[in-house]
Scaffold this active site. Structure first.
Site, PDB file in Angstrom:
ATOM      1  N   SER A 321       0.835  -1.197   0.000  1.00  0.00           N
ATOM      2  CA  SER A 321       0.000   0.000   0.000  1.00  0.00           C
ATOM      3  C   SER A 321       0.877   1.257   0.000  1.00  0.00           C
ATOM      4  O   SER A 321       1.942   1.256  -0.595  1.00  0.00           O
ATOM      5  CB  SER A 321      -0.977  -0.036   1.180  1.00  0.00           C
ATOM      6  OG  SER A 321      -1.984   0.932   1.021  1.00  0.00           O
ATOM      7  N   HIS A 323       2.824   3.160   2.063  1.00  0.00           N
ATOM      8  CA  HIS A 323       4.217   3.248   2.489  1.00  0.00           C
ATOM      9  C   HIS A 323       5.123   2.503   1.520  1.00  0.00           C
ATOM     10  O   HIS A 323       6.253   2.922   1.256  1.00  0.00           O
ATOM     11  CB  HIS A 323       4.380   2.695   3.902  1.00  0.00           C
ATOM     12  CG  HIS A 323       5.661   3.083   4.559  1.00  0.00           C
ATOM     13  ND1 HIS A 323       6.684   2.196   4.785  1.00  0.00           N
ATOM     14  CD2 HIS A 323       6.092   4.287   5.032  1.00  0.00           C
ATOM     15  CE1 HIS A 323       7.684   2.829   5.374  1.00  0.00           C
ATOM     16  NE2 HIS A 323       7.359   4.090   5.534  1.00  0.00           N
ATOM     17  N   CYS A 324       4.616   1.409   0.968  1.00  0.00           N
ATOM     18  CA  CYS A 324       5.405   0.588   0.047  1.00  0.00           C
ATOM     19  C   CYS A 324       5.731   1.311  -1.255  1.00  0.00           C
ATOM     20  O   CYS A 324       6.712   0.959  -1.917  1.00  0.00           O
ATOM     21  CB  CYS A 324       4.662  -0.710  -0.277  1.00  0.00           C
ATOM     22  SG  CYS A 324       4.309  -1.764   1.138  1.00  0.00           S
ATOM     23  N   VAL A 325       4.912   2.286  -1.656  1.00  0.00           N
ATOM     24  CA  VAL A 325       5.098   2.930  -2.961  1.00  0.00           C
ATOM     25  C   VAL A 325       5.698   4.328  -2.847  1.00  0.00           C
ATOM     26  O   VAL A 325       5.756   5.062  -3.834  1.00  0.00           O
ATOM     27  CB  VAL A 325       3.774   2.991  -3.755  1.00  0.00           C
ATOM     28  CG1 VAL A 325       3.237   1.595  -3.996  1.00  0.00           C
ATOM     29  CG2 VAL A 325       2.732   3.867  -3.059  1.00  0.00           C
TER      30      VAL A 325
END
Length: 338
Positions: A321, A323-325
């Site tokens: 989501s 934070h990952c991107v």
């Protein structure tokens, strides 16, 4: 490594481009990405990597008028938290020296193609004219949390896999992260969410919200496989202390109430994968009964920041989501190594 709530000069992101990687759902993924990029760009500049002309045209059409700079870079995927640079700073504030560490990226232990994404930090270094340190170890940004005062958090299920750095022990990681990121004390949790292809990144379950407070995901249903793992993590955190030997303040954050399944089985939706920026926090929402309660938990923890819920129902199909991107670039003077 500064804490995420330290002032940012920009946020780096990559635009989704591969319909096959998104199981035929690229259009709704791009719609959610556009809303996230527009939100971030209200508060700070966004440096957006685009794979090709089609990606740039699509992004420009959706982001018209937003504070976004575009960079043509060969890309495999969008998870810039993991394949991008990890910025480090010497000193404080806008006069600090800023550089970054370039770790190897092998797509979470060789699960996907990663050659292009592994080279992204070199492009960022060129674009910023910034000195950096190339490391031979595999490490993803989503695998480490810091409070900015030398305290770090990670998971054994991720760091100790034999597909990343075989033979590197907990003590070895502690020494490595002390040398490279300034982490003087490294805390270990056992594991992450069921069917998380990152092998249990810390940023999907437990996050620092200030220098002494963490939020950690909990599952109330004893029949859910996540229940026992999250309960062990919670108990461990309650016994942990910071670099001064003081107990951490631990706040429970619910996981979504409803199970979500995708093309490859259970998905790992979580509210802990929020992104902290200049004056805001972007929190993923899934059309779930716990969306509102999760925001209610987080809002009091971020005084002075607008806590914004945004849809991530399509993005989570890819396994991560907000934070990952994203990857923050702290304020500071670009260090050229001279």
């Amino acid at each position: 490594m500064p804490a995420e709530w330290a002032a940012h000069a920009a946020t780096w992101m990559s635009w989704p481009a591969d319909d096959e990687l998104w199981f035929g759902h690229l259009e709704p993924v791009r719609a959610e990405f556009a809303e996230l990029v527009r939100t971030v760009a209200r508060f700070e500049p966004v440096q957006l990597l685009v794979r090709d002309s089609e990606s740039e045209q699509d992004a420009r059409a959706r982001l018209h008028g937003a504070n976004v700079a575009y960079h043509h870079v060969p890309l495999d995927d969008v998870w810039l938290r993991d394949n991008g640079p990890i910025f480090v700073r010497r000193g404080e504030g806008r006069e600090a020296d800023l550089a970054f560490v370039n770790w190897r990226f092998n797509a979470w232990g060789g699960k996907f193609e990663s050659d292009h994404d592994d080279r992204v930090p070199e492009y960022v270094a060129q674009a910023l004219g910034m000195a950096h340190w190339d490391r031979p170890e595999v490490l993803e940004g989503g695998g480490i949390e810091v409070n900015g005062l030398g305290l770090g958090l990670t998971t054994r299920s991720c760091f100790l896999t034999d597909t990343r750095n075989p033979g590197l022990s907990e003590e070895g990681y502690a020494a490595l992260l002390a040398e490279t990121l300034g982490i003087r004390k490294l805390l270990w949790l056992d594991g992450g969410l069921e069917n998380d292809h990152t092998d249990g990144h810390i940023d999907t379950i437990t996050r620092f919200v200030d220098e002494t407070t963490v939020v950690t995901s909990v599952e109330s249903d004893p029949a859910d496989p996540n229940h026992a793992v999250m309960a062990r993590n919670l108990a461990a955190l309650r016994e942990m202390t910071d670099t001064a030997g003081e107990p951490l303040r631990v706040v429970e954050l619910p996981l979504p109430a409803n199970r979500l399944d995708g093309a490859e089985g259970r998905l790992p939706p979580t509210y802990a994968n929020f992104y902290i920026g200049n004056g805001f926090v972007a929190v993923p929402q899934y059309g779930d009964p716990h969306d509102g309660p999760a925001l209610d938990v987080l809002r009091p923890l971020f005084p002075g920041r607008e806590v914004i819920g945004l849809s991530s129902r399509a993005i989570i199909e890819g396994g991560g989501s907000f934070h990952c991107v994203t990857q923050q670039q702290p304020v500071g003077l670009t260090w050229t190594g001279e």
